[in-house]
Write an enzyme that holds these catalytic residues in place. Structure first.
Site, PDB file in Angstrom:
ATOM      1  N   GLY A 152       0.825  -1.208   0.000  1.00 55.63           N
ATOM      2  CA  GLY A 152       0.000   0.000   0.000  1.00 55.63           C
ATOM      3  C   GLY A 152       0.858   1.256   0.000  1.00 55.63           C
TER       4      GLY A 152
ATOM      5  N   SER B 189      -3.734  -3.648  -2.497  1.00 58.55           N
ATOM      6  CA  SER B 189      -4.565  -3.178  -1.383  1.00 58.55           C
ATOM      7  C   SER B 189      -6.016  -3.430  -1.739  1.00 58.55           C
ATOM      8  CB  SER B 189      -4.342  -1.679  -1.186  1.00 58.55           C
ATOM      9  OG  SER B 189      -5.444  -1.098  -0.551  1.00 58.55           O
TER      10      SER B 189
ATOM     11  N   ASP C 145      -8.543  -2.059  -0.521  1.00 61.90           N
ATOM     12  CA  ASP C 145      -9.390  -0.868  -0.368  1.00 61.90           C
ATOM     13  C   ASP C 145      -9.487  -0.008  -1.620  1.00 61.90           C
ATOM     14  OD1 ASP C 145      -9.765  -1.553   2.248  1.00 61.90           O
ATOM     15  OD2 ASP C 145      -8.206  -0.250   3.042  1.00 61.90           O
TER      16      ASP C 145
END
Length: 784
Positions: free
Chosen positions: A119, A165, A167
């Protein structure tokens, strides 16, 4: 591009270079596919490649944590979730002392190229390491740990990042590795919860991951038609509690038996105060008395096998990362390889990190519109589309257009068609039109199977597979008089067709008849939906992603069936007509050794060399081989023929099994990607229809070729293209476009399967910059 300007990767060499690959921060599905691609591409170009186990911690600790990788050490890694080489949060690397140890461990092995998959925190750490590198080496020389010669030889550290990641919280990239797989997990849970909620008339509050980013919550809400969504970037207006409860009770009054509310774990209100799933549940219970349950998805979202999209994304990024490392010079800034639309791009790492941090600053400063804009085009579009489709305006607020618009499905069914119909109907109603649904394609059209379709009629359609309207392959030419009659009878002012190759033939036939029938002089737009992905004018079609996932899942199972047995090769036949998309891209996602397609002719010598290649591979200890064949790749080299040839030639080394996947590629619930793509593309098509109707209804439309278009995804954008222009781009005999972008991905599959091949990399290599778009008034139309 002229032949002389073309750039081929055979001219790049990794000889004498050492590349280390590490995964850091939270794990994400698809990281292994990226590691595998980096290792194999690195070895392929002659570099040494090292695994760094346990992220930065392994780099600091050194020893056995940094191991040389071999070609075989990454086999059967593609389908595994998480990260096989481990990831850890590392406090030591945050200190200069820790970074000094890490530098020493790398120099000892001659490693000056680092590929970091993680990330924004992991990538920022890598950039700091690069900036300090010369200082760290000087310190090591001073301490007598390395000599001056080594310091000169390894004077520059090159860094390329890939964002892993779930997200999707990194600016500059449309999708991060792991996001699509996390959406798969969420949607599987939502689909399962919907059946139990329906049985008991319950309300479910689902909490999904996303501490600082609402992407997962927003897209899963869009993909399942949730009643309400709460995300950190765009907190609800004050008084939202009352509005939400009104909406839920209105839904129940309209005979809907369930409600779904999706909450991102980082959801906040306008005063930056947390909104928890428990708080939402208590609100619903206290104000409405509904039976309400909370489900927190937690780490389920990080787990499981990576989706086809994530495997392809990670494989493409991994190969691109190695190319970027081969091309860096001492002055090249650290870059991130990323995806923009359908293209891989390289962006300066720190520009992306800074923009990502700007989002948080905007949220902290309560500048929420700015936060949404900073998140990027894709996020903004998702939010606008969700608002458009989820919240119905009262009749009094709707414009009245007096136009009637008909929607029909044409050709074979494809997963995601229903999401597109729902979206079109709701956007049409929001724009004041009367919407009509045509059953069974053009056949239903000429028979008059046409009825008005209302907002509530398409509720719950997003997650349904197949075609609820019904679809047929019938073309309109023979029944054009009856179709014109029905258009007159129902006063149809515009047509939206959702379908595959038949839809494009259909729209061309309607266009040709405009001179005879004035009724056909109306705006017409086609949205591509077919598992084969063979529609000219669009890089992607609704339904193809779901089919790819069906192929990938099945290949995983088939390969696993041979584990522990003797060496075995599987010959698998895929759909696609003459289009080799499913076989090629499915082959890349499943880790196939070969994929036979019509677009790339093959002969007996190719088959022979493939068998020999597999025989060699089996002797190095690899147990399983996978060969895909598109159903129409060659009329004589059938699946049976290839199976028999491999069986005979591989006798004594491996045995063979064959499998025809058939219609399972067409069925099933649509993948999150297809739901989302179908929803957004149909909404944009509907907005185009409104624009055309308001501009020039029937005025000069007979000769206006722009009034019959295909809306397709082209490289980085959604583009409307007059159907007339697509004639020259189409091979009508084989029902495929003359040029297909995905053929460029075929060399990747061959490289990752250890075949010597040529690979045109003319498109890669330009470092671009992260651009922040300023909003313009005219962008409301372009929002979707």
């Amino acid at each position: 591009m002229a032949q002389t300007d073309k750039k081929f990767f055979e001219n790049l060499t990794g000889a004498g270079k050492a590349i280390a690959v590490l995964t850091s921060g939270g794990d994400a599905q698809g990281m292994n596919a990226a590691v595998r691609a980096v290792v194999r591409m690195g070895i392929y170009v002659g570099a040494k490649v090292y695994f760094v186990h346990e992220g930065y911690q392994g780099m600091v600790d050194g020893g056995d944590n940094i191991k040389e990788a071999t070609w075989e050490s990454v086999s059967s890694m593609l389908q595994m979730g998480g990260t096989v080489i481990g990831s850890a949060r590392c406090k030591d690397f945050r200190t200069r002392e820790g970074r000094l140890k890490a530098a020493h461990n790398l120099v000892q092995r001659g490693i000056t190229n680092l590929c970091v998959i993680g990330g924004d925190g992991s990538l920022t750490g890598a950039n700091l390491f690069r900036e300090e590198w010369s200082g760290l080496l000087a310190e090591l020389v001073q301490q007598g740990l390395i000599d001056e010669e080594a310091s000169q030889k390894y004077s520059a550290l090159h860094i390329v990042g890939m964002v892993g990641s779930i997200d999707n919280d990194f600016c500059g990239t449309d999708m991060t590795i792991g996001t699509d797989s996390a959406l798969h997990r969420i949607i599987e849970v939502v689909d399962a919860i919907m059946t139990t909620a329906q049985s008991h008339q319950r309300t479910f509050v689902l909490e999904v991951m996303g501490r600082h980013c609402g992407y997962l919550a927003l897209v899963s809400a869009l993909a399942c038609g949730a009643d309400w969504v709460l995300i950190p970037e765009m907190p609800p207006e004050d008084g939202w509690e009352e509005k939400m409860c009104q909406k839920l009770s209105a839904k129940r009054a309209g005979m809907k038996r369930l409600n779904i509310i999706i909450v991102a774990e980082g959801a906040i209100d306008r005063n930056n105060k947390a909104i928890t799933s428990e708080h939402v549940k208590n609100l619903v219970v206290q104000r409405l008395g509904f039976d309400t349950r909370v489900t927190i998805l937690g780490h389920v979202q990080r787990g499981g096998t990576p989706s086809a999209f994530d495997r392809i994304l990670a494989s493409r990024m991994g190969v691109e990362a190695v190319l970027a490392l081969l091309e860096t010079t001492a002055n090249t800034a650290a870059c991130v390889v990323s995806l923009c639309g359908n293209q891989s791009v390289r962006l300066p790492l720190m520009e992306c990190v800074q923009m990502t941090q700007e989002v948080q600053k905007a949220m902290d400063g309560k500048r929420f519109e700015e936060a949404v804009r900073l998140r990027g085009r894709s996020f903004e579009n998702n939010l606008k589309t969700y608002k458009l489709l989820a919240h119905r305006k009262p009749e009094s607020e709707l414009p009245h257009s007096n136009f009637n618009v008909a929607v029909l499905n044409v050709g074979a069914p494809a997963a995601g068609m229903n999401a597109a119909v729902r979206s079109a109907v709701r956007v049409g109603i929001s724009e004041g039109h009367k919407m009509f649904a045509v059953s069974d394609g053009f056949e239903g059209f000429y028979k008059g199977q046409i009825k008005e379709i209302k907002w509530a009629d398409v509720g719950g359609w997003t997650g349904q597979g197949g075609s609820l309207l019904g679809t047929k392959r019938t073309l309109p030419a023979k029944h054009i008089d009856k179709i014109a009659e029905q258009m007159r009878k129902y006063n149809i002012n515009a047509l939206l067709m959702i379908g595959g190759f038949e839809a494009i033939l259909g729209i061309m036939e309607l266009l040709a008849a405009r001179g005879t029938y004035e009724e056909l002089c109306v705006p017409m737009v086609m949205v591509p939906a077919t598992v084969s992905n063979n529609v000219p004018g669009s890089d992607l079609s609704i339904g193809a992603d779901t089919a790819l996932n069906a192929i990938t899942d099945t290949c995983d199972r088939i390969k696993q069936s041979a584990s522990g047995t003797k060496r075995r090769v599987f010959i698998i036949e895929t759909m696609g007509g003459y289009c080799g998309y499913l076989a090629s891209v499915g082959g890349l996602a499943a880790g196939a050794d070969a994929a036979y397609i019509f677009e790339e002719p093959f002969d007996i010598r190719d088959l022979q060399s493939n068998v020999e290649h597999l025989t060699e591979k089996m002797k190095t200890g690899i147990q399983r081989g996978l060969v895909l064949r598109n159903e129409n790749s060659n009329e004589n080299y059938t699946t049976d023929f290839i199976y028999q040839l491999y069986s005979e030639e591989g006798r004594g080394v491996f045995d063979c099994r064959k499998n025809v996947l058939g219609h399972m590629q067409q069925g099933g619930a649509p993948s999150p990607f297809d739901r989302n793509f179908g929803t957004k593309i149909a909404a944009k098509a509907m907005q185009w229809i409104t624009k055309k109707l308001n501009e020039s209804y029937r005025k000069g439309m007979k000769d206006n070729k722009d009034s019959a278009c295909l809306l397709g995804m082209r490289r980085r954008a959604m583009v409307f293209q007059p159907v007339v222009q697509l004639k020259d781009e189409t091979d009508f005999v084989h029902r495929i476009p003359k040029e297909q972008w995905w053929l460029k991905l075929r060399p990747l599959m061959k490289i990752l399967a250890k075949y010597k091949t040529s690979y045109d990399i003319s498109d890669s290599g330009q470092l671009e910059h992260v651009v922040l778009r300023r909003p313009k008034e005219s962008e409301a139309m372009a929002a979707i």
